[in-house]
Scaffold this active site. Structure first.
Site, PDB file in Angstrom:
ATOM      1  N   PHE A 168       0.834  -1.205   0.000  1.00  0.00           N
ATOM      2  CA  PHE A 168       0.000   0.000   0.000  1.00  0.00           C
ATOM      3  C   PHE A 168       0.870   1.257   0.000  1.00  0.00           C
ATOM      4  O   PHE A 168       0.718   2.130  -0.853  1.00  0.00           O
ATOM      5  CB  PHE A 168      -0.928  -0.003   1.220  1.00  0.00           C
ATOM      6  CG  PHE A 168      -1.589   1.331   1.450  1.00  0.00           C
ATOM      7  CD1 PHE A 168      -2.480   1.837   0.516  1.00  0.00           C
ATOM      8  CD2 PHE A 168      -1.305   2.096   2.580  1.00  0.00           C
ATOM      9  CE1 PHE A 168      -3.090   3.082   0.704  1.00  0.00           C
ATOM     10  CE2 PHE A 168      -1.906   3.331   2.777  1.00  0.00           C
ATOM     11  CZ  PHE A 168      -2.805   3.828   1.840  1.00  0.00           C
ATOM     12  N   TRP A 169       1.798   1.317   0.929  1.00  0.00           N
ATOM     13  CA  TRP A 169       2.524   2.577   1.114  1.00  0.00           C
ATOM     14  C   TRP A 169       3.379   2.957  -0.095  1.00  0.00           C
ATOM     15  O   TRP A 169       3.641   4.127  -0.331  1.00  0.00           O
ATOM     16  CB  TRP A 169       3.339   2.551   2.419  1.00  0.00           C
ATOM     17  CG  TRP A 169       2.436   2.854   3.568  1.00  0.00           C
ATOM     18  CD1 TRP A 169       1.961   1.972   4.511  1.00  0.00           C
ATOM     19  CD2 TRP A 169       1.829   4.114   3.870  1.00  0.00           C
ATOM     20  NE1 TRP A 169       1.107   2.610   5.369  1.00  0.00           N
ATOM     21  CE2 TRP A 169       1.010   3.927   5.006  1.00  0.00           C
ATOM     22  CE3 TRP A 169       1.882   5.382   3.294  1.00  0.00           C
ATOM     23  CZ2 TRP A 169       0.263   4.968   5.572  1.00  0.00           C
ATOM     24  CZ3 TRP A 169       1.136   6.421   3.858  1.00  0.00           C
ATOM     25  CH2 TRP A 169       0.342   6.203   4.973  1.00  0.00           C
ATOM     26  N   VAL A 187      -1.277  13.792  20.625  1.00  0.00           N
ATOM     27  CA  VAL A 187      -1.847  13.101  21.793  1.00  0.00           C
ATOM     28  C   VAL A 187      -2.207  11.657  21.450  1.00  0.00           C
ATOM     29  O   VAL A 187      -2.411  11.325  20.298  1.00  0.00           O
ATOM     30  CB  VAL A 187      -3.092  13.837  22.320  1.00  0.00           C
ATOM     31  CG1 VAL A 187      -2.703  15.198  22.836  1.00  0.00           C
ATOM     32  CG2 VAL A 187      -4.207  13.939  21.280  1.00  0.00           C
ATOM     33  N   ARG A 217      -6.646  -5.865   4.934  1.00  0.00           N
ATOM     34  CA  ARG A 217      -6.350  -4.684   4.118  1.00  0.00           C
ATOM     35  C   ARG A 217      -7.407  -3.586   4.292  1.00  0.00           C
ATOM     36  O   ARG A 217      -7.687  -2.831   3.358  1.00  0.00           O
ATOM     37  CB  ARG A 217      -6.218  -5.052   2.632  1.00  0.00           C
ATOM     38  CG  ARG A 217      -5.340  -6.241   2.315  1.00  0.00           C
ATOM     39  CD  ARG A 217      -3.911  -6.068   2.731  1.00  0.00           C
ATOM     40  NE  ARG A 217      -3.225  -4.963   2.092  1.00  0.00           N
ATOM     41  CZ  ARG A 217      -1.960  -4.624   2.361  1.00  0.00           C
ATOM     42  NH1 ARG A 217      -1.256  -5.311   3.261  1.00  0.00           N
ATOM     43  NH2 ARG A 217      -1.408  -3.597   1.776  1.00  0.00           N
ATOM     44  N   LEU A 267      -6.369   5.553  14.379  1.00  0.00           N
ATOM     45  CA  LEU A 267      -6.637   4.487  13.404  1.00  0.00           C
ATOM     46  C   LEU A 267      -6.777   3.185  14.189  1.00  0.00           C
ATOM     47  O   LEU A 267      -5.858   2.791  14.916  1.00  0.00           O
ATOM     48  CB  LEU A 267      -5.462   4.389  12.416  1.00  0.00           C
ATOM     49  CG  LEU A 267      -5.412   3.143  11.528  1.00  0.00           C
ATOM     50  CD1 LEU A 267      -6.642   3.037  10.630  1.00  0.00           C
ATOM     51  CD2 LEU A 267      -4.145   3.156  10.667  1.00  0.00           C
ATOM     52  N   CYS A 268      -7.923   2.555  14.054  1.00  0.00           N
ATOM     53  CA  CYS A 268      -8.159   1.341  14.847  1.00  0.00           C
ATOM     54  C   CYS A 268      -9.098   0.402  14.109  1.00  0.00           C
ATOM     55  O   CYS A 268     -10.107   0.828  13.548  1.00  0.00           O
ATOM     56  CB  CYS A 268      -8.776   1.732  16.196  1.00  0.00           C
ATOM     57  SG  CYS A 268      -9.063   0.316  17.266  1.00  0.00           S
TER      58      CYS A 268
HETATM   59  C1  LIG Z   1      -3.881  14.849   3.210  1.00  0.00           C
HETATM   60  C2  LIG Z   1      -4.546  13.900   4.055  1.00  0.00           C
HETATM   61  C3  LIG Z   1      -3.835  12.561   4.212  1.00  0.00           C
HETATM   62  C4  LIG Z   1      -4.466  11.699   5.306  1.00  0.00           C
HETATM   63  C5  LIG Z   1      -3.785  10.332   5.479  1.00  0.00           C
HETATM   64  C6  LIG Z   1      -2.336  10.420   5.953  1.00  0.00           C
HETATM   65  C7  LIG Z   1      -1.769   9.019   6.298  1.00  0.00           C
HETATM   66  C8  LIG Z   1      -2.295   8.485   7.605  1.00  0.00           C
HETATM   67  C9  LIG Z   1      -1.692   7.136   7.930  1.00  0.00           C
HETATM   68  C10 LIG Z   1      -2.310   6.532   9.178  1.00  0.00           C
HETATM   69  C11 LIG Z   1      -1.759   7.114  10.451  1.00  0.00           C
HETATM   70  C12 LIG Z   1      -2.323   6.436  11.668  1.00  0.00           C
HETATM   71  C13 LIG Z   1      -1.837   7.027  12.961  1.00  0.00           C
HETATM   72  C14 LIG Z   1      -2.335   6.155  14.114  1.00  0.00           C
HETATM   73  O1  LIG Z   1      -3.468   6.186  14.477  1.00  0.00           O
HETATM   74  S1  LIG Z   1      -1.177   5.096  14.850  1.00  0.00           S
HETATM   75  C15 LIG Z   1      -2.155   3.982  15.804  1.00  0.00           C
HETATM   76  C16 LIG Z   1      -2.452   2.749  15.017  1.00  0.00           C
HETATM   77  N1  LIG Z   1      -3.409   1.910  15.708  1.00  0.00           N
HETATM   78  C17 LIG Z   1      -3.093   0.827  16.426  1.00  0.00           C
HETATM   79  O2  LIG Z   1      -1.954   0.438  16.545  1.00  0.00           O
HETATM   80  C18 LIG Z   1      -4.281   0.135  17.109  1.00  0.00           C
HETATM   81  C19 LIG Z   1      -4.177  -1.358  17.069  1.00  0.00           C
HETATM   82  N2  LIG Z   1      -3.985  -1.862  15.695  1.00  0.00           N
HETATM   83  C20 LIG Z   1      -4.946  -1.838  14.747  1.00  0.00           C
HETATM   84  O3  LIG Z   1      -6.066  -1.391  14.947  1.00  0.00           O
HETATM   85  C21 LIG Z   1      -4.528  -2.365  13.387  1.00  0.00           C
HETATM   86  O4  LIG Z   1      -3.437  -3.252  13.517  1.00  0.00           O
HETATM   87  C22 LIG Z   1      -4.156  -1.265  12.353  1.00  0.00           C
HETATM   88  C23 LIG Z   1      -5.392  -0.407  12.059  1.00  0.00           C
HETATM   89  C24 LIG Z   1      -3.038  -0.372  12.864  1.00  0.00           C
HETATM   90  C25 LIG Z   1      -3.673  -1.911  11.046  1.00  0.00           C
HETATM   91  O5  LIG Z   1      -4.628  -2.794  10.595  1.00  0.00           O
HETATM   92  P1  LIG Z   1      -4.280  -4.302  10.159  1.00  0.00           P
HETATM   93  O6  LIG Z   1      -3.230  -4.773  11.088  1.00  0.00           O
HETATM   94  O7  LIG Z   1      -5.540  -5.074  10.081  1.00  0.00           O
HETATM   95  O8  LIG Z   1      -3.609  -4.131   8.706  1.00  0.00           O
HETATM   96  P2  LIG Z   1      -4.356  -4.177   7.281  1.00  0.00           P
HETATM   97  O9  LIG Z   1      -4.318  -5.557   6.722  1.00  0.00           O
HETATM   98  O10 LIG Z   1      -5.702  -3.561   7.343  1.00  0.00           O
HETATM   99  O11 LIG Z   1      -3.405  -3.211   6.412  1.00  0.00           O
HETATM  100  C26 LIG Z   1      -2.051  -3.483   6.290  1.00  0.00           C
HETATM  101  C27 LIG Z   1      -1.388  -2.218   5.746  1.00  0.00           C
HETATM  102  O12 LIG Z   1      -1.523  -1.159   6.733  1.00  0.00           O
HETATM  103  C28 LIG Z   1      -0.237  -0.664   7.072  1.00  0.00           C
HETATM  104  N3  LIG Z   1      -0.253  -0.239   8.477  1.00  0.00           N
HETATM  105  C29 LIG Z   1      -0.250  -1.002   9.578  1.00  0.00           C
HETATM  106  N4  LIG Z   1      -0.279  -0.243  10.678  1.00  0.00           N
HETATM  107  C30 LIG Z   1      -0.291   1.044  10.263  1.00  0.00           C
HETATM  108  C31 LIG Z   1      -0.303   2.292  10.925  1.00  0.00           C
HETATM  109  N5  LIG Z   1      -0.298   2.400  12.267  1.00  0.00           N
HETATM  110  N6  LIG Z   1      -0.324   3.419  10.190  1.00  0.00           N
HETATM  111  C32 LIG Z   1      -0.331   3.368   8.845  1.00  0.00           C
HETATM  112  N7  LIG Z   1      -0.298   2.211   8.154  1.00  0.00           N
HETATM  113  C33 LIG Z   1      -0.295   1.056   8.865  1.00  0.00           C
HETATM  114  C34 LIG Z   1       0.712  -1.831   6.839  1.00  0.00           C
HETATM  115  O13 LIG Z   1       2.053  -1.399   6.695  1.00  0.00           O
HETATM  116  C35 LIG Z   1       0.118  -2.405   5.571  1.00  0.00           C
HETATM  117  O14 LIG Z   1       0.476  -1.578   4.470  1.00  0.00           O
HETATM  118  P3  LIG Z   1       1.698  -2.053   3.481  1.00  0.00           P
HETATM  119  O15 LIG Z   1       2.824  -2.437   4.387  1.00  0.00           O
HETATM  120  O16 LIG Z   1       1.170  -3.235   2.711  1.00  0.00           O
HETATM  121  O17 LIG Z   1       1.997  -0.884   2.618  1.00  0.00           O
END
Ligand SMILES: CCCCCCCCCCCCCC(=O)SCCNC(=O)CCNC(=O)[C@H](O)C(C)(C)COP(=O)(O)OP(=O)(O)OC[C@H]1O[C@@H](n2cnc3c(N)ncnc32)[C@H](O)[C@@H]1OP(=O)(O)O
Length: 420
Positions: A15-16, A420, A156, A146-147
């Protein structure tokens, strides 16, 4: 460690690697500014399709029941330590505070519900603000919370949530974001570590958060972390609303020390730093200033916010009350030696205030000028890491990003933002 961290290989980030973020190899053109110019006409007008059986929802955080729903999701599925023994427990009052800062947009409180049960199963949020990156001011959205429900992990869904909030931000004309995460993604602007200063060592020990060193006793540990009853700086008092102009000035001057920092408006300072005593309103942020008795000027400021951790497996204690060091500033920053001595007593006073307010532990990252006092004030080196990211923006490396091997004192923070 994320599976991709070992390689730092862009191709592994399915994804990234498709997103406008800097590559790991640092070979991007390092001219500071947006990575991709966004054409608003190319932004889809409708939400991205979701997994079957799920639907998008926009939460309304002015409604108590929506806040409680979000609280219920996060308190059971949000960030845990590596062993799953402790989980961050953001209170409903905290969530409302964090997500309704000046200029907040309802559309950026994005949830996913199970279509049948209507249960909230995932969430991502943003609030708008401005930051300063070197000499440029950038309008950004701060992405947080993000949760995904544990049963929906690894499907995904995270990329979908990120794409959906990106779409909603683009539609409002915001093309840059700032966020932090424990995981390593392409590419941190800086990485920091958590440090913990026990205030109630015995409780932390009983809860499995602190350990008894081999050559010590519980009595000695308690004595080691003992703090005086009263603060030491004359003129230290709680922040008043009438201080906000002076505080804005003090903070602006202090934050100019860092490569990246917030650019607070007065309304934001009121929102993030000023706690107004109201009956029945839970206090989330504690802010103190030092007023010089002769000049009546504010010379120093510190703040911390309250965020409990749930102890998931322990019977005697179910919560740890944690104070997190937030923003601080000192007019003593004109000389480095003066600053170091001043911050030591200033933050020691913050510890005393937090202890009086019944916190169990005081956390701080080694960003800002924190390396100047962490060791002296008996913070313990924690295991948690926090990476800072910018989305669709590239900038020359911040001061400390490459200096991981320097001793603690050598590592002054280039980042002045605390999320925060
Ligand atoms: C201009 C506006 C822009 C706005 C957007 C700006 C960007 C914002 C970005 C977000 C900022 C958030 C800031 C916070 O809130 S950081 C807090 C994150 N939350 C937690 O740690 C809570 C507990 N964990 C979960 O709820 C899940 O494990 C999460 C939701 C984290 C991943 O769910 P899951 O484990 O079921 O994975 P998947 O199968 O759906 O998806 C896998 C893909 O996701 C990538 N991944 C995993 N963790 C993160 C993460 N923390 N930031 C960004 N990407 C993350 C991962 O490398 C892979 O991509 P790739 O490796 O294939 O490429």
């Amino acid at each position: 460690m994320s599976p991709n961290e070992a390689t730092n290989n862009m191709a592994a980030y399915k994804f990234w690697k498709t997103q406008p973020v800097p590559k790991f190899d640092g070979k991007d053109d390092i001219q500071q500014g947006p990575i991709k110019i966004i054409d608003p006409d190319e932004t889809p007008k409708d939400p991205y399709p979701l997994l079957d059986g799920f639907e998008w929802v926009t939460l309304d955080l002015t409604e108590d029941n929506n806040v409680v729903e979000l609280y219920n999701l996060l308190s059971t599925h949000y960030v845990e330590d590596g062993e799953g023994e402790f989980r961050l427990n953001y209170s409903p009052a905290f969530l409302r505070w964090a997500l309704t800062s000046p200029g907040w947009q309802k559309e950026w409180h994005v949830g996913v519900r199970a279509s049948k049960s209507k249960k909230l199963t995932a969430f991502i949020s943003g609030v708008p603000t401005k930051i300063r990156a070197h000499d440029q001011t950038v309008q950004v959205v701060e992405i947080n919370f993000l949760c995904i429900h544990k049963k929906l992990r690894s499907k995904r869904l995270a990329p979908l949530l990120i794409k959906e909030i990106t779409r909603r931000c683009y539609l409002k004309g915001i093309y840059q974001a700032v966020y932090t995460a424990a995981v390593v993604l392409p590419t941190p602007i800086a990485s920091y570590r958590y440090f913990h200063r026990p205030l109630n060592w015995l409780k932390l020990y009983e809860a499995g958060f602190a350990f008894l060193p081999l050559n010590s006793t519980t009595g000695r540990q308690v004595a080691k972390y003992h703090l005086p009853r009263n603060t030491s700086i004359p003129g230290l008092r709680a922040l008043r609303e009438s201080d906000l102009d002076a505080l804005q000035h003090l903070l602006e001057q202090y934050l100019a020390r860092f490569d990246v920092s917030p650019k607070f408006t007065k309304d934001e300072i009121r929102h993030w730093l000023f706690h107004e005593e109201k009956k029945g309103v839970e206090q989330v942020v504690w802010s103190y200033v030092v007023e010089d008795a002769q000049t009546q000027k504010l010379t120093d400021f510190f703040s911390f916010y309250s965020l409990e951790s749930s102890v998931t497996s322990h019977s005697k204690h179910d919560k740890i009350r944690t104070a997190y060091l937030y923003y601080y500033a000192s007019a003593f920053s004109s000389t480095e030696d003066g600053l170091e001595a001043r911050l030591e007593i200033l933050i020691n006073d913050a510890l005393i205030v937090a202890k009086k307010a019944d916190f169990d532990v005081f956390n701080a990252l080694n960003l800002q000028d924190n390396a100047l006092f962490l060791e002296k004030l008996r913070f313990m080196n924690g295991s948690g890491e926090l990476n800072y990211y910018l989305f669709n923006y590239r900038m020359p490396p911040v001061r400390d990003a490459q200096e991981k091997n320097l001793p603690l004192m050598g590592r002054r923070g280039g980042v002045g933002i605390v999320l925060v």
